[in-house]
Scaffold this active site. Structure first.
Site: not given
Ligand code: 3HC
Ligand code: NAI
Length: 703
Positions: A63, A105, A125
Site C-alpha cells: 500500500a 496480497e 506490515e
Molecule cells: N509507500 C510509499 N512510499 C514507499 C513505499 C510504500 N509502500 N515503499 C517505499 N516507498 C518509497 C520510499 O519512501 C522511498 O522514497 P524516497 O526515495 O523519497 O526516499 C522510495 O519509495 C524507495 O524506497 P527505498 O529507498 O526503501 O528503496 P529500496 O529499493 O531500498 O527498497 C522496498 C524497496 C524493499 C520495497 C522498500 O521500500 C520497502 O520495504 N518498502 C515498504 C514495503 C512495505 O512495508 N509494504 C507494506 C505496506 S503496508 C500495506 O501494504 C498494507 C496492506 O496490507 C493493506
C-alpha cells in the site's frame, strides 16, 4: 484504456496488465483504479486469461504508506481483490523484485502466482505497527498452513521465491524473461483446463490445531513484542481464518487493521520508516553524487568491534583484510569470527558451505604493506588518541591515493585523527554498534574537512552492508553516545533517590526499551565507565558523585557486571537471570545517606520521564548545534543503535507526542529539585515549547 500508471495489451491471446508506478509500484489510488478497470474490461475482450505484471525494479511493494491516516479513496484495495478473485478469466500474478504487503496480497487474490528466482515475497506490515489489511491474514494460513502464516506475518520478514514455492505461496518459478514466461505459463494453464484457484475456497481443518495453540503463541509473542499491539491482533486474525468463514475473517481483519492504523504505535513506526530513508540523505549533497568504488576493505584491530565489522563486509562478498598487532592477536580475532559464524550455523541460520564461503572473504595480516591496495580502511583499535594517531599516520604512508580512512572511535575527535594524515579530506568516522555484525546502526561522522564524495560513499557502502545510516558532525560521543550521558546519569540518581535497580529496569522495559539502563550497564561491564571516569578525572575534570558513586563502588568490590557474575544484580550462572541483591540495596542506602539524599518511593512515570527527558533535551542541543541534520535522524540513531522502541518512534518523535510544553515543564521541575548543573532546558526545547510547536515542524522548516 488510459491510466497514468496501468496499461493493458493483449499478447498472444493473453491480456497483460502492466503496472508502472515508480519507484516501488506502491498501490496508489490511480494504480488501484487502473487495475480495477483493466480487470473489468478484460472480462469481455478477446483475451483467454490475464497476467498481472509490474514494470521497473519490483512487483507492487505494498500500500502507499503516505495514504494512511488520510480519508480513504475508492476503489479500495479490498474491492479490487474481489474483482480479481471473481474474474471469470484466470489471472496469473508475475512477480519480480519484492511483492510486499498489499502487493503480495494482490497476488494472493490472483488464481496463480509465478515468480523469477530472485523475487521475494512477504507481509512486512507488522514493522509498520499494522497487520495485512487486504486478506493476507486469511489467505496465507489457508494456503501455507497456520504456523507458517503466523511466522511469516508476525516477523514481517520477506522470504525467497523458492521458500514461498515450498509453502505453496508461489506456483511456478520462471527461468529467463518473466513477461514471456508468465504469458506462456498462463497459456499452459488455459490449455490444460486448470481451474480458477481461489484461495478463499480452502477450509482449514480446525482439528489439526492443538488446543491452546493460539493462546500460547500469543504469550510467546508478547515477550518479544515489547508492548506492540499488532502481533497480538495478527494472531486473532489467523485464529479467525481457522474458526470463521472467509468473509467474517476479512471483516475482523479490516476492523483490527483500522484499530492498528489509527494507533500511536503505527504512527510512530511509519515515522521510523520514512525517517530511516531520509537519514540516508545528506542535505547539502545532490542525490546523484558520484561515489568511490569499494572493492576491498581493511579493518585495523580484530577485537570486539573489528571482528564484527569484518563480518559485515564478508557477508556481502567484499574481501576484507584484518590487521592486528601480532600473530597471536590476529589468530584470536579470526578465531572469534569463526566462532560467531559457527554459532549461526548451529542455530540453523546458515549452512556449513555458506560459512566456508564467507570465511574465504576474510584474511589477516600484521603488515601495513598488505593494505596498499584497499579502497576503504576502518580502524577499530583501542580507544586511545595516541594509538589512533599512530595508526592513521601509518595508513597515510601505505594506502593508495583515494583510499577512504575511517575510524570506528566512540568518542575521539575525528578532526584530530584526520590531522595525523596528509589527506584529511579522505578521513571520516564510521561508528558501528556492538555487536557490529548484528546492530543495524551506522553513524557516519563528518569531519571538518571530509570531502562530499567520501561521505556519499560511506552512506552507500553502509546501506550495502545492511546498515541504517545517520550522519553526525563531530562532538564528544557523536549523536548517540552524547545523548546517553544524561540517561545513564539519571538511572544512577534514581537509585540514590529511592528506586531499586529492578524498578528502574522494569519501568524502562515496560516503556519498550529492550533492556533497562541498570541491566545494560551490567551487560556492558561497569569497568568500562570506571576507566573512562578515571581518565577524565586524571585530566582534571570534576565529577558529580551522584552520577557514578555506586557504579564505582561496585567495581571496587570486584562486581564488574555480568562478566564477573555480579554487578548491580547477581546473575544465575545457568540462566543468566538477574537476581536482586540485598547487599547492593544496602550499598545504595549507605551512599544516599552519605550524600544527604532522603530516599522516597518513585513511580514508573517519574522513572520514565527522568530517563527519557535527558535524551530529548540533549537531542535539542544537538539539533541546534547542527550535529544532527534532522530530528528524525536522532530517532533513527536511537531506534537502531540503542533499541529505543520503534513503536514510540524515537526520542524526538516521542517528545512531540508527549507535547514539548509538558517535557519542558517537567525538566524545569527536575531542575528545581536537582539543580541546574544536572537539568538545564535546551534553548530550542524552551522556544518550541513556548511557541506550542514541535520538533517535526521545526525540522520541516529547516528542509
Ligand atoms: N509507500 C510509499 N512510499 C514507499 C513505499 C510504500 N509502500 N515503499 C517505499 N516507498 C518509497 C520510499 O519512501 C522511498 O522514497 P524516497 O526515495 O523519497 O526516499 C522510495 O519509495 C524507495 O524506497 P527505498 O529507498 O526503501 O528503496 P529500496 O529499493 O531500498 O527498497 C522496498 C524497496 C524493499 C520495497 C522498500 O521500500 C520497502 O520495504 N518498502 C515498504 C514495503 C512495505 O512495508 N509494504 C507494506 C505496506 S503496508 C500495506 O501494504 C498494507 C496492506 O496490507 C493493506
Ligand atoms: P577491543 O579491545 O576489543 O579490540 C581492540 C583491538 O585492537 C585488539 O584486538 C588489539 O589487539 C587491537 N589493536 C590495538 N592496537 C593496535 C594497533 N596499533 N594496530 C592494530 N591493532 C591494534 O576494542 P573494541 O571494543 O573492539 O573497540 C575498538 C574501537 O571501537 C574503540 O575505538 C572503541 O571506542 C570503538 N567502539 C567500541 C564499541 C564497543 O561496544 N566495544 C562500540 C562502538 C565503537
Amino acid at each position: 484504456m488510459s491510466n497514468p500508471v496501468v496499461s493493458y495489451e493483449i499478447i498472444d491471446s493473453i491480456g497483460v496488465i502492466t503496472v508502472n508506478n515508480p519507484p516501488v509500484n506502491a498501490l496508489s489510488q490511480a494504480l488501484r483504479d487502473g487495475i480495477q478497470k483493466a480487470v473489468t474490461a478484460a472480462q469481455s475482450d478477446a483475451s483467454e486469461a490475464l497476467v498481472l505484471i509490474c514494470a521497473g525494479r519490483t512487483f507492487i511493494a505494498g500500500a502507499d504508506i503516505t495514504e494512511f491516516g488520510k480519508p480513504p479513496m475508492s476503489p479500495s484495495l479490498s474491492d479490487i481483490l474481489v474483482s480479481i478473485e471473481n474474474s471469470k478469466k484466470l489471472i496469473v500474478a508475475a512477480i519480480h523484485g519484492t511483492a510486499l504487503g498489499g502487493g503480495f496480497e494482490t497476488s494472493l487474490a490472483c488464481h496463480y502466482r509465478c515468480a523469477i528466482a530472485s523475487a521475494k515475497v512477504g507481509l512486512p506490515e507488522v514493522k509498520l505497527g499494522i497487520l495485512p489489511g487486504a486478506g493476507g491474514t486469511q489467505r496465507v494460513p489457508r494456503i501455507a498452513g497456520v504456523k507458517a502464516a503466523l511466522e511469516l506475518i508476525t516477523t514481517g520478514n520477506p522470504i525467497s521465491a523458492a521458500e514461498a514455492a515450498d509453502m505453496n505461496l508461489i506456483d511456478e518459478i520462471i527461468e529467463g524473461d518473466l513477461k514471456s514466461g508468465a504469458i506462456q505459463y498462463a497459456k499452459d494453464l488455459v490449455d490444460s483446463g486448470a481451474p480458477l484457484k481461489r484461495i478463499r475456497d480452502i477450509t482449514i481443518n480446525a482439528s489439526s490445531i492443538e488446543p491452546g495453540f493460539f493462546e500460547s503463541y500469543r504469550k510467546k509473542l508478547a515477550q518479544r513484542a515489547r508492548g506492540q499491539i499488532a502481533p497480538d491482533r495478527i494472531v486473532s486474525c489467523v485464529e479467525a481464518a481457522v474458526k470463521l468463514p472467509m468473509d467474517q475473517g476479512l471483516k475482523l481483519e479490516r476492523d483490527l487493521f483500522m484499530e492498528c492504523v489509527q494507533s500511536s504505535q503505527s504512527r510512530a513506526m511509519r515515522h521510523v520508516f520514512f525517517a530511516e530513508r531520509e537519514a540516508a540523505k545528506i542535505k547539502d549533497l545532490p542525490a546523484n553524487m558520484p561515489v568511490r568504488d569499494i572493492k576491498r576493505v581493511a579493518i585495523i584491530g580484530g577485537g570486539t568491534m573489528g571482528g564484527g565489522i569484518a563480518m559485515c563486509f564478508a557477508n556481502v562478498g567484499i574481501p576484507v583484510t584484518m590487521l592486528e598487532i601480532n600473530d597471536e592477536a590476529l589468530e584470536r580475532g579470526l578465531g572469534i569470527i569463526r566462532k560467531n559464524y559457527s554459532i549461526t550455523v548451529q542455530k540453523g541460520k546458515m549452512t556449513e558451505a555458506e560459512m566456508a564461503e564467507r570465511l574465504t572473504f576474510i584474511n589477516g595480516t600484521t603488515q601495513y604493506k598488505d593494505l596498499a591496495d584497499v579502497d576503504l580502511v576502518i580502524e577499530a583499535v583501542f580507544e586511545n588518541p595516541d594509538i589512533k594517531a599512530e595508526v592513521f599516520g601509518k595508513l597515510d604512508a601505505v594506502c593508495k591515493p583515494g583510499a577512504i580512512l575511517a575510524s570506528n572511535t566512540s568518542y575521539q575527535n575525528i578532526d584530530n585523527i584526520a590531522a595525523a594524515t596528509k589527506r584529511p579530506q579522505d578521513v571520516l568516522g564510521m561508528h558501528f554498534f556492538s555487536p557490529a555484525n548484528v546492530m543495524k546502526l551506522l553513524e557516519v561522522v563528518r569531519g571538518a574537512k571530509t570531502s562530499d564524495d567520501v561521505l556519499a560513499t560511506a552512506m552507500q557502502i553502509g546501506k550495502k552492508i545492511g546498515k541504517v545510516c545517520a550522519l553526525s558532525r563531530v562532538c564528544y560521543g557523536f549523536i548517540g553516545n552524547r545523548m546517553l550521558g544524561g540517561y545513564g546519569r539519571q538511572a544512577h540518581m534514581l537509585l540514590l533517590d529511592g528506586a531499586s535497580p529492578a524498578q528502574i529496569d522494569a519501568a524502562a522495559e515496560e516503556f519498550g526499551m529492550a533492556m533497562g539502563p541498570i541491566a545494560m550497564s551490567d551487560l556492558a561491564g561497569l569497568d568500562v565507565g570506571y576507566k573512562a571516569r578515571q581518565a577524565r578525572e586524571a585530566a582534571g575534570e570534576k565529577m558529580d558523585p551522584r552520577a557514578h558513586c555506586i557504579a564505582s563502588a561496585l567495581v571496587e568490590m570486584g562486581r564488574l557486571g555480568q562478566k564477573s557474575g555480579a554487578g548491580y544484580y547477581k546473575y544465575d550462572p545457568q540462566t543468566r537471570a538477574r537476581v536482586p541483591d540485598p547487599e547492593v540495596d544496602a550499598l545504595i542506602k549507605a551512599h544516599a545517606e552519605k550524600l544527604g539524599i532522603k530516599r522516597r518511593e518513585i513511580g514508573a512515570e517519574e522513572i520514565v520521564a527522568r530517563l527519557m527527558y535527558p535524551l530529548i533535551n540533549e537531542g535539542a542541543l544537538i539539533l541546534e548545534e547542527g550535529i544532527a541534520q534532522r530530528p528524525g535522524d536522532i530517532d533513527i540513531v536511537y531506534v537502531y543503535g540503542y533499541a529505543f522502541p520503534s513503536a514510540k518512534g524515537g526520542p524526538m518523535f516521542y517528545a512531540d507526542e508527549v507535547g514539548l510544553k509538558n517535557v519542558y515543564d517537567a525538566i524545569c521541575k527536575f531542575r528545581d529539585q536537582h539543580g541546574a548543573d544536572i537539568w538545564k532546558p535546551a534553548p530550542l526545547l524552551e522556544r518550541l515549547a513556548k511557541e506550542g510547536s514541535t520538533f517535526a515542524a521545526w525540522g520541516a522548516a529547516q528542509e
